[in-house]
Motif scaffolding. Structure first.
Motif, PDB file in Angstrom:
ATOM      1  N   UNK A  75      11.640 -23.335 166.030  1.00 26.00           N
ATOM      2  CA  UNK A  75      12.642 -23.990 165.174  1.00 26.00           C
ATOM      3  C   UNK A  75      12.013 -25.143 164.392  1.00 26.00           C
ATOM      4  N   UNK A  76      11.244 -25.983 165.069  1.00 27.83           N
ATOM      5  CA  UNK A  76      10.593 -27.120 164.410  1.00 27.83           C
ATOM      6  C   UNK A  76       9.582 -26.642 163.371  1.00 27.83           C
ATOM      7  N   UNK A  77       8.854 -25.586 163.680  1.00 27.26           N
ATOM      8  CA  UNK A  77       7.863 -25.063 162.744  1.00 27.26           C
ATOM      9  C   UNK A  77       8.495 -24.501 161.490  1.00 27.26           C
ATOM     10  N   UNK A  78       9.601 -23.770 161.651  1.00 28.69           N
ATOM     11  CA  UNK A  78      10.278 -23.188 160.486  1.00 28.69           C
ATOM     12  C   UNK A  78      10.858 -24.284 159.592  1.00 28.69           C
ATOM     13  N   UNK A  79      11.539 -25.270 160.218  1.00 34.56           N
ATOM     14  CA  UNK A  79      12.201 -26.319 159.433  1.00 34.56           C
ATOM     15  C   UNK A  79      11.197 -27.341 158.908  1.00 34.56           C
ATOM     16  N   UNK A  80      10.334 -27.855 159.785  1.00 33.15           N
ATOM     17  CA  UNK A  80       9.459 -28.961 159.406  1.00 33.15           C
ATOM     18  C   UNK A  80       8.216 -28.563 158.651  1.00 33.15           C
ATOM     19  N   UNK A  81       7.799 -27.301 158.752  1.00 24.67           N
ATOM     20  CA  UNK A  81       6.582 -26.858 158.068  1.00 24.67           C
ATOM     21  C   UNK A  81       6.895 -25.829 156.996  1.00 24.67           C
TER      22      UNK A  81
END
Length: 308
Positions: A75-81
């Motif tokens: 989730x963090x990778x999709x949104x933040x990166x």
């Protein structure tokens, strides 16, 4: 007790991270004449993931992720990166790098608004004034047009850049909620690797590798800078700074980002810098300072901060 030497070192780490992120708008803009946003991001994420992997091997850091935290990392990778970088790269197709630098400083305002909605932080008069001031600054930057008179000149690039600031605020809130018990270097590696994996199919479909043959040595230097220093070193150093500094102390360095972008845009892209855009950017920063200063006062007085 943290020594002054450790605080100075952490401040240097934070300054370098912010400087790299500020210059990244200029490097991205410099390469977008030859590469589409997706091809640029595939190369950037690939270089960043390879560099971080080498660092992890050299430092012998554990690469294993606890199973319950894999969804959090995705989730963090999709949104933040993935989403964040696509929004910014696409926005830079139609707006100046210097304007992007000013607009990204608006992100803490969205963070405060989300905190008021989901964390039930109170709205106060100084905070409301700061938000309105920052919004006015955004309007100045996005409607300055030719830099001499105000008129409605909002294009899709400004909209995407503003959405990227909202996206980063969502990421920042989630990062605090979805705590992953891993070193920041390991988390950064997996997020960069995820960005590479997600954008690679688009590169294959569009045959983006064909565009690489037209790159000059200067443009390859920009790509290496984006991959190694922006996707790799900047996130790593930001994590090291947070190991010593409080979040509120580290956030102060964010105000240096548009300054780094402005200086790099003048010297590397020879962009024309309009006074009205600079004025709007300064107003944004003043508004954000008001919002964050008020927020810091609130956080210092909440019950859990008093329990030592």
């Amino acid at each position: 007790m943290i020594s002054n030497r450790a605080k100075i070192a952490a401040s240097l780490y934070a300054t370098m991270s912010i400087s790299f992120w500020g210059i990244s708008f200029v490097s991205t803009k410099a390469v977008l004449d030859k590469l589409d946003p997706y091809t640029l991001l595939v190369i950037r994420f690939g270089i960043g993931a390879l560099f971080l992997c080498l660092l992890l091997l050299l430092t012998r850091s554990p690469l294993k992720i606890p199973l319950p935290y894999i969804p959090h990392l995705i989730v963090l990778g999709i949104i933040g990166v993935f989403v964040h970088q696509i929004l910014q790269a696409t926005a830079l197709l139609t707006i100046h790098a210097s304007d992007a630098g000013w607009l990204i400083s608006f992100s803490p305002v969205f963070t405060v608004i989300l905190s008021m909605i989901f964390l039930h932080e109170k709205i106060t008069l100084p905070r409301a004034a700061g938000i309105m001031l920052a919004v006015f600054g955004v309007l100045l930057v996005t409607t300055s047009g030719n830099g001499q008179s105000l008129h409605f000149a909002l294009n899709i690039g400004y909209v995407l850049m503003i959405l990227s600031t909202l996206n980063w605020a969502v990421y920042s809130v989630l990062l605090k909620r979805l705590r992953i018990p891993l070193p920041s270097l390991v988390i950064t590696f997996y997020m960069s690797l995820l960005g590479f994996v997600l954008t690679l199919p688009i590169l294959i479909k569009k045959e983006g590798w064909v565009q690489l043959s037209s790159l000059t040595s200067v443009e390859w230097a920009h790509l290496l800078f984006l991959g190694i220093f922006v996707s790799g070193v900047a996130y790593w150093y930001w994590g090291k700074a947070h190991e010593v500094l409080e979040a509120s102390q580290a956030s102060v360095f964010m105000y240096l980002e548009p300054v780094a972008t402005l200086i790099a845009a003048i010297f590397l892209l020879q962009e024309r810098i309009f006074l009205i855009s600079v004025l709007g950017g300064i107003i944004i920063i003043i508004g954000v300072v008001l919002v964050n200063a008020q927020r810091s006062l609130v956080l210092q007085n909440v019950p859990w901060r008093k329990r030592k």
